[in-house]
Design a protein around this motif. Structure first.
Motif, PDB file in Angstrom:
ATOM      1  N   GLU A  84       0.826  -1.207   0.000  1.00  0.00           N
ATOM      2  CA  GLU A  84       0.000   0.000   0.000  1.00  0.00           C
ATOM      3  C   GLU A  84       0.863   1.260   0.000  1.00  0.00           C
ATOM      4  N   GLN A  85       1.896   1.268   0.823  1.00  0.00           N
ATOM      5  CA  GLN A  85       2.775   2.440   0.887  1.00  0.00           C
ATOM      6  C   GLN A  85       3.487   2.661  -0.432  1.00  0.00           C
ATOM      7  N   HIS A  86       3.955   1.573  -1.052  1.00  0.00           N
ATOM      8  CA  HIS A  86       4.615   1.704  -2.348  1.00  0.00           C
ATOM      9  C   HIS A  86       3.646   2.252  -3.399  1.00  0.00           C
ATOM     10  N   SER A  87       2.451   1.688  -3.452  1.00  0.00           N
ATOM     11  CA  SER A  87       1.454   2.160  -4.424  1.00  0.00           C
ATOM     12  C   SER A  87       1.103   3.622  -4.176  1.00  0.00           C
ATOM     13  N   MET A  88       0.993   3.990  -2.917  1.00  0.00           N
ATOM     14  CA  MET A  88       0.688   5.382  -2.576  1.00  0.00           C
ATOM     15  C   MET A  88       1.815   6.302  -3.048  1.00  0.00           C
ATOM     16  N   ASN A  89       3.050   5.887  -2.817  1.00  0.00           N
ATOM     17  CA  ASN A  89       4.190   6.705  -3.250  1.00  0.00           C
ATOM     18  C   ASN A  89       4.208   6.876  -4.764  1.00  0.00           C
ATOM     19  N   LEU A 149       1.186   9.154  -5.907  1.00  0.00           N
ATOM     20  CA  LEU A 149       1.267  10.560  -5.506  1.00  0.00           C
ATOM     21  C   LEU A 149       2.605  11.208  -5.858  1.00  0.00           C
ATOM     22  N   ASN A 150       3.379  10.532  -6.686  1.00  0.00           N
ATOM     23  CA  ASN A 150       4.665  11.077  -7.116  1.00  0.00           C
ATOM     24  C   ASN A 150       4.481  12.456  -7.763  1.00  0.00           C
ATOM     25  N   GLY A 151       5.198  13.445  -7.255  1.00  0.00           N
ATOM     26  CA  GLY A 151       5.128  14.794  -7.816  1.00  0.00           C
ATOM     27  C   GLY A 151       4.021  15.662  -7.241  1.00  0.00           C
ATOM     28  N   PHE A 152       3.211  15.127  -6.344  1.00  0.00           N
ATOM     29  CA  PHE A 152       2.146  15.906  -5.711  1.00  0.00           C
ATOM     30  C   PHE A 152       2.720  16.662  -4.509  1.00  0.00           C
ATOM     31  N   SER A 153       2.260  17.869  -4.327  1.00  0.00           N
ATOM     32  CA  SER A 153       2.639  18.625  -3.132  1.00  0.00           C
ATOM     33  C   SER A 153       1.752  18.163  -1.973  1.00  0.00           C
TER      34      SER A 153
END
Length: 163
Positions: free
Chosen positions: A105-110, A113-117
């Motif tokens: 889950e943490q990997h998928s979230m990262n 959300l890559n590049g999101f502030s």
């Protein structure tokens, strides 16, 4: 505007496909990992509450729970005050699998959300939560066996076009 739900659907299907592939070696499939995660996060939860949390019907939840129990991933325990109610808990194996689920889950979230502030992440969460709350009203209506408002108009249009 119609692209929003399509994008959400594509994201959900991508994540589901990835998860089903990655969890296959642990015999977790067809969204069973969702049940395990919610049981680990809410030890002692009852089946009805779990089904509502995941937004599935009780029969679907019962099948998934039965499979998880059969695999030794969760277990049922009698409720102390009402023997008709069964509380759900993860086994040690379930807890170990949950640790892996959290990493995924943490990997998928990262990745998602890559590049999101931080502000964009907060805004996205607030907007998605509002969308879920809005659609839950229709979900509850359908669960009660009722029809959504557009159905009469849709039937009339279909009859008019003789489809």
């Amino acid at each position: 505007m119609q692209g929003i739900l399509r994008e959400i659907g594509m994201i959900a299907r991508c994540l589901d496909t990835i998860s089903n592939a990655e969890f296959k070696e642990y015999n977790l499939s067809k969204g069973q990992y969702l049940y395990l995660a919610r049981i680990c996060e809410n030890p002692g939860i009852i089946q009805e509450k779990l089904a509502e949390m995941i937004k599935v019907d009780r029969t679907t939840a019962a099948r998934a729970i039965q499979k998880l129990e059969h695999q030794g991933i969760i277990y049922k325990s009698d409720h102390p005050e009402n023997k008709k109610i069964l509380n759900l808990y993860p086994t040690e194996r379930g807890q170990n699998l949950y640790a892996f689920l959290k990493m995924e889950e943490q990997h998928s979230m990262n990745v998602a959300l890559n590049g999101f502030s931080p502000a964009e992440i907060e805004t996205a969460l607030l907007l998605l939560r509002r969308m879920r709350e809005n659609i839950e009203e229709d979900w509850k209506l359908i669960k009660r066996g009722e029809k959504r408002a557009y159905m009469d108009q849709a039937r009339a249009e279909i009859a008019r076009q003789k489809l």
